[in-house]
Design a protein around this motif. Structure first.
Motif, PDB file in Angstrom:
ATOM      1  N   GLN A   1     -12.305  12.056  11.955  1.00 53.49           N
ATOM      2  CA  GLN A   1     -11.015  12.463  12.531  1.00 53.49           C
ATOM      3  C   GLN A   1     -10.113  13.223  11.564  1.00 53.49           C
ATOM      4  O   GLN A   1      -9.050  13.693  11.952  1.00 53.49           O
ATOM      5  N   LEU A   2     -10.537  13.326  10.314  1.00 52.48           N
ATOM      6  CA  LEU A   2      -9.658  13.955   9.320  1.00 52.48           C
ATOM      7  C   LEU A   2      -9.487  15.446   9.587  1.00 52.48           C
ATOM      8  O   LEU A   2     -10.421  16.116  10.024  1.00 52.48           O
TER       9      LEU A   2
ATOM     10  N   ALA B   1     -15.876   6.828  11.228  1.00 54.46           N
ATOM     11  CA  ALA B   1     -14.979   7.210  12.328  1.00 54.46           C
ATOM     12  C   ALA B   1     -13.700   7.835  11.791  1.00 54.46           C
ATOM     13  O   ALA B   1     -13.226   8.858  12.303  1.00 54.46           O
ATOM     14  N   THR B   2     -13.152   7.222  10.756  1.00 57.45           N
ATOM     15  CA  THR B   2     -11.930   7.763  10.157  1.00 57.45           C
ATOM     16  C   THR B   2     -12.174   9.164   9.603  1.00 57.45           C
ATOM     17  O   THR B   2     -11.372  10.080   9.811  1.00 57.45           O
ATOM     18  N   THR B   3     -13.274   9.305   8.898  1.00 62.81           N
ATOM     19  CA  THR B   3     -13.567  10.592   8.273  1.00 62.81           C
ATOM     20  C   THR B   3     -13.744  11.680   9.322  1.00 62.81           C
ATOM     21  O   THR B   3     -13.290  12.819   9.149  1.00 62.81           O
TER      22      THR B   3
ATOM     23  N   THR C   1     -12.044  17.564   7.872  1.00 61.60           N
ATOM     24  CA  THR C   1     -13.344  17.615   8.536  1.00 61.60           C
ATOM     25  C   THR C   1     -13.327  18.693   9.626  1.00 61.60           C
ATOM     26  O   THR C   1     -14.290  19.467   9.760  1.00 61.60           O
TER      27      THR C   1
ATOM     28  N   ASP D   1     -16.343   2.158  10.365  1.00 59.07           N
ATOM     29  CA  ASP D   1     -14.925   2.540  10.349  1.00 59.07           C
ATOM     30  C   ASP D   1     -14.692   3.754   9.461  1.00 59.07           C
ATOM     31  O   ASP D   1     -13.943   4.664   9.819  1.00 59.07           O
ATOM     32  N   LEU D   2     -15.339   3.731   8.304  1.00 56.89           N
ATOM     33  CA  LEU D   2     -15.177   4.845   7.372  1.00 56.89           C
ATOM     34  C   LEU D   2     -15.672   6.146   8.018  1.00 56.89           C
ATOM     35  O   LEU D   2     -15.036   7.202   7.917  1.00 56.89           O
TER      36      LEU D   2
END
Lengths: 458, 458
Positions: free
Chosen positions: B245-246, B241-243, B249, B238-239
């Protein structure tokens, strides 16, 4: 017949008016085995195969005049460039450092295309030794291969001459699985595979165990690893007795007496090699002077240190550090009539024997050491019930540890304490330990070690 | 209840107008375990005991305002001098170097009276952690002790609270018997004895085996050594995937694209630590440019290197060497429109994730590494079927080796060859390996690792 193969032979040759004269060679293997073989102790006849090391050696070889009393000597006139690559870059700059665990791994080694060239040279040099032995040996002969310069000879000779009985003996420690993996895998496998093809011998059970674990790691759990063996070397009693009686030895004792007076003497005798841990020995001595002011001007550290391998940057650098440490310590602590450390760089046995005779404390604190013969020679020649301060990382610890004071190679504080304990030990306790040390240090002579190899050969 | 004990906690505190704000802490353990525990994955409730690291942490502790969402946090307000002695001199300057095998043994370590003072501090700090856990834990609780800063806690806690189920987990490698003996024997026995009193876990079977052999060596063959266990960590999906999308990034990817253009990208992501083998990585890259001129101006080495432990001389020195190596290489090979190496010292995950997304080759060549999470994070975030060049000395090799190209940490020539092989790999082969790598690298998440520890605790 017995065939010995080693990098350095028992004799070197010197050109004279009528041909070449054989002179006793240097190095532990040669001086231990040489007299034995010429005496016939290894059986009816012995052949020794070694490298021609000097220009005169090469000239004698080319002139067919390599002759020595009581032994058949075969000096190999090897390609000089290849020999130096193999000896300097593989044997002494790589294998020595890995077996003793003294690489600064963040920076060294660096295996590059030059290293590969040197490795090819090491293979060729080993092949030349194996070829010479394959040619010389009679059917069923015993061949004893010596040390880390010749790690590939066992497999080469085994495959050329399956009829021979062969053993390999390492005078160095051996490293465990985590360290053998420092080598490129093909090279680690070649070395372990070669050594595993014959019984491989070591001075200490610890090195044998490390070797077996490394061979298992590199060759796999199903590999055929010939049993290793343990056979420690000891000093030659006759040689010690003769040396003790030499006039040079008497002169050496008188010289030392004049320099040291009635102060106590701490002695170390080493090649200048990072594995010998010379710097930390001085640090511990310095700590002794700091924490025990009563020893200032009452003790002298005699450092018999002879330079070696001075073509290698690591050795040049380490020698500089050693000499600087001595200067600093003498500058800081010395007085008009007292030099805390006396550096003596001579490499001759009579004056070394003189120092052995009169030490109060013998410091042998290596990081790792295959055996350390000094730890046995010292107690056998000492005449003052001197105390042995010995690192458990020396192979000789297995035999002598019980009568020695342990010095931990990295623990400055503990070594300083041991030095003080040694210097203040009651005469009775000193005498008891010294007597026992003499027995243990003298328990094995070169002939015992040779017989163990002959018996182990397969 | 589950109790976690680690040097660094999942939050640090920052003074604000109305009290203290908890902020996510740095460090692998905290970022892996923190979210899990607050989510309740470790059971009904979790307590985390860690050191107060900053002045604000200490102030929050003294004010009784250490509060964090979903977890009971206990920060220890330890004696500052003792904490620094233990952390800098024992944990990071001694144990880290021994477990990774990166001491230059001819010169370091030197155990002296200052080291003994630091060791006493390490004992006291460990005792403070053990006392806190003994006080917090309910009868029968599970206590998970993390890493080499807390090697003595297992035995201390076991003896204070025999009712608890305890495990210890090492995020570092562990050394074999020849290296554990570098420590003074009483210290080596204290560490091995403590770890042996509970199940001790490692990321790789190799470290577990080395630990067991070392414990056997120091404690004797009859000692009671609790079985060790192997449980590797993996990234939090999850971490990641979230990162990915930032916005940061995305910006990072665009920035890199602008700098690199259509050149190939070799990436490394490391703390600047001698164990990471950064210098030899650059040497191999240099060798690639020498032997494969076709790569000049066609490849960029992005070195994401963040400085660490900059109070320790070894780290300051190593960082200097790293920066010099980069300058020299860029000076020698760079052109007006090409910097062969781009150094990026930022330590933030979004821009790291940007680099992960677009590498062609990820170089992970440590001398030794407990696991190396980068080797898993990279393949999971990469979007170009990039190739992983991985050292067999990283714990992650056990899981990923089959899909990686092996890079031998000391073999410059072989690493250069591997880099070229990676850069020239056929798209089909790249895709196949990358797909398999994604599966393997993603096979275990922090929850799996946590469950293994919970199951192992005894």
């Amino acid at each position: 017949m017995t065939v010995i193969i080693s990098n350095r032979g028992p004799y070197q040759f010197k050109k004279s008016n009528n041909g070449f004269i054989a002179q006793g060679g240097a190095g532990g293997i040669a001086s231990s085995l040489g007299p034995l073989l010429t005496s016939g102790a290894a059986g009816d006849s012995a052949t020794w195969i070694a490298a021609a090391l000097t220009p005169d050696d090469r000239a004698a070889t080319r002139a067919g005049q390599v002759k020595a009393p009581g032994i058949e000597l075969d000096l190999l006139d090897l390609d000089e460039r290849e020999y130096l690559l193999a000896y300097n870059l593989i044997s002494n700059s790589t294998l020595w450092f890995i077996y003793h665990g003294i690489f600064d791994l963040a920076r060294r080694p660096r295996f590059d295309h030059r290293f590969r060239e040197a490795w090819a040279a090491y293979e060729n040099i080993n092949q030349a030794f194996a070829n010479a032995a394959a040619e010389k040996a009679n059917p069923g002969d015993v061949v004893l291969i010596q040390d880390y310069q010749l790690n590939l000879v066992p497999a080469m000779l085994r495959s050329a001459r399956p009829d021979l009985r062969i053993a390999h003996f390492s005078h160095t420690p051996f490293c465990g699985p985590n360290s053998i993996r420092i080598l490129p895998p093909d090279i680690a496998r070649a070395i372990c595979g070669s050594m595993a093809s014959v019984p491989s011998g070591f001075h200490s059970a610890r090195w044998a165990q490390s070797y077996e674990a490394s061979a298992r790691e590199m060759l796999g759990s199903n590999a055929n690893i010939t049993d290793s063996f343990v056979a420690s070397l000891g000093p030659d009693h006759d040689l010690l007795a003769t040396t003790a009686q030499l006039p040079e030895t008497a002169v050496g004792r008188a010289d030392l007496k004049e320099q040291i007076g009635d102060r106590a003497m701490i002695l170390r005798v080493d090649r200048i090699d990072p594995s010998k841990n010379i710097l930390r020995g001085f640090s511990a001595y310095q700590r002794l002077l700091e924490t025990h002011p009563e020893w200032r001007n009452r003790v002298v550290f005699v450092a018999r240190l002879n330079a070696s391998r001075q073509t290698l940057p690591e050795y040049i650098g380490y020698r500089n550090e050693v000499e600087q440490a001595i200067s600093q310590l003498n500058d800081e602590w010395g007085t008009n009539d007292w030099s805390p450390i006396i550096l003596d760089e001579r490499d001759d046995f009579p004056t070394t024997a003189a120092a052995f005779a009169d030490y109060d404390v013998l410091l042998v604190n290596p990081i790792k050491d295959g055996l350390n013969l000094v730890a046995k020679e010292g107690p056998l020649l000492n005449q003052r019930d001197g105390v042995l301060c010995l690192s458990p990382e020396a192979g000789a610890w297995d035999e002598l540890g019980v009568d020695a004071l342990s010095v931990h190679p990295y623990d400055i504080e503990q070594v300083a304490d041991s030095l003080n304990q040694a210097l203040t030990m009651e005469p009775k306790e000193r005498a008891k330990r010294a007597a026992s040390l003499r027995t243990r240090a003298g328990a094995r002579q070169p002939i015992d070690w040779l017989k163990d190899q002959l018996a182990a050969a397969k």
